[in-house]
Design a protein around this motif. Sequence first.
Motif, short mmCIF file in Angstrom:
data_model
loop_
_atom_site.label_atom_id
_atom_site.label_comp_id
_atom_site.label_asym_id
_atom_site.label_seq_id
_atom_site.Cartn_x
_atom_site.Cartn_y
_atom_site.Cartn_z
N GLU A 14 0.70 -1.14 -0.05
CA GLU A 14 -0.08 -0.07 -0.01
C GLU A 14 0.82 1.28 -0.09
O GLU A 14 1.83 1.09 0.63
CB GLU A 14 -0.98 0.04 1.30
CG GLU A 14 -1.94 -0.98 0.99
CD GLU A 14 -2.92 -0.73 2.35
OE1 GLU A 14 -3.01 0.34 3.01
OE2 GLU A 14 -3.62 -1.81 2.87
N LYS A 16 2.17 5.32 0.95
CA LYS A 16 1.94 6.06 2.16
C LYS A 16 0.70 6.68 2.17
O LYS A 16 0.14 7.00 1.24
CB LYS A 16 3.28 6.77 2.41
CG LYS A 16 4.36 5.82 2.35
CD LYS A 16 5.55 7.09 2.56
CE LYS A 16 6.86 6.58 2.64
NZ LYS A 16 8.11 7.46 2.77
N ASN A 17 0.14 7.10 3.47
CA ASN A 17 -0.83 7.98 3.73
C ASN A 17 -0.50 9.33 2.97
O ASN A 17 0.61 9.77 3.55
CB ASN A 17 -1.30 7.97 5.30
CG ASN A 17 -2.49 8.68 5.51
OD1 ASN A 17 -2.73 9.61 4.97
ND2 ASN A 17 -3.15 8.04 6.45
N THR A 53 -2.59 6.15 11.58
CA THR A 53 -3.19 6.27 10.27
C THR A 53 -4.69 6.29 10.28
O THR A 53 -5.51 7.15 9.63
CB THR A 53 -2.72 4.98 9.38
OG1 THR A 53 -1.27 5.11 9.24
CG2 THR A 53 -3.51 5.09 8.03
N ASP A 57 -6.77 9.35 9.17
CA ASP A 57 -7.95 8.87 8.20
C ASP A 57 -9.21 9.37 8.68
O ASP A 57 -10.08 10.04 7.82
CB ASP A 57 -8.03 7.49 7.90
CG ASP A 57 -6.84 6.88 6.93
OD1 ASP A 57 -6.30 7.64 6.29
OD2 ASP A 57 -6.85 5.67 7.22
#
Length: 123
Positions: A14, A16-17, A53, A57
Amino acid sequence: MEKAMEQGVPEGGEPKNVAVVVADILTKECPSSTFLQNVGLESSSKKKFNRSTATLDAHVQELEYKLEKERRVAELMREELVEVKKKSQETEAARAAEYQLLLQRVEATDARFVRLMNLFEDM
């Protein structure tokens, strides 16, 4: 920013944020910036960005929800403004028509008055 998002991402992993990448870049490029504090992503003690995270989010979702809500309110206000302008134009048109009618009546009255004056002068 795209480069930072892609760096260190293993094949099939995935990315990175976005919030984490923005925070990293912002703290490196402009450490005196208060942007992260203003949006609630960093505490006022200037600690390194350390929220999870999931927390980020959730915060991003909350901000997006507020933004969408403000957009809807703005759209409703625009629609109301259009309605008010339309009603104002209709009212103005009605007043103009009424003014023309009154003007015609005044002119008719003036004409009658002139005829009466002429009749009295002839006498």
